[in-house]
Design a protein around this motif. Structure first.
Motif: not given
Length: 123
Positions: A9-12, A18-21, A67-70, A94-96
């Motif tokens: 849940p914390e990540f979902a 919008g903080t986790k893409r 490095n690409l996603t941090k 990637q979340v869109k």
């Protein structure tokens, strides 16, 4: 085609604020026609809270992947490396075009599925 992903849940919820893409996975679905993800927030929530379209799926060594996603990982670097501790490579989905449901749905009643260990295909 869609897949259901079980996400803590914390990540979902970070996906929908919008903080986790990027959603990280050690292994990924094999079918190449998967276009979107249904988000099942695991225990204690145990509800389907929304869905998102898949942008890019990045498969890389861990240092490059981080490095690409941090910037929009929604997690700490320590957590990232702990999660992938036994792996050399990882996946980032990637979340869109995310959409949170006004009323969370039941996986069993609304989708006729049981909570997947990792993911489940939805027809």
């Amino acid at each position: 085609m869609k897949v259901v992903l079980s996400i803590k849940p914390e990540f979902a919820f970070k996906i929908f604020d919008g903080t986790k893409r990027f959603e990280f996975r050690k292994a990924i679905f094999k079918k190449d026609n998967v276009k979107s993800v249904i988000v099942y927030a695991s225990s204690p929530v145990q509800k389907v809270i929304g869905e998102f379209e898949i942008g890019e799926i990045i498969n890389n060594d861990l240092e490059t992947l981080w490095n690409l996603t941090k910037e929009y990982s929604g997690i700490t670097e320590d957590f990232f490396y702990e999660y992938f501790a036994d792996k050399e490579n990882g996946f980032a989905i990637q979340v869109k075009n995310k959409k949170i449901y006004k009323t969370p749905k039941c996986l069993k009643t609304d989708f006729n599925l049981h909570p997947p260990q990792s993911f489940a295909y939805v027809k």
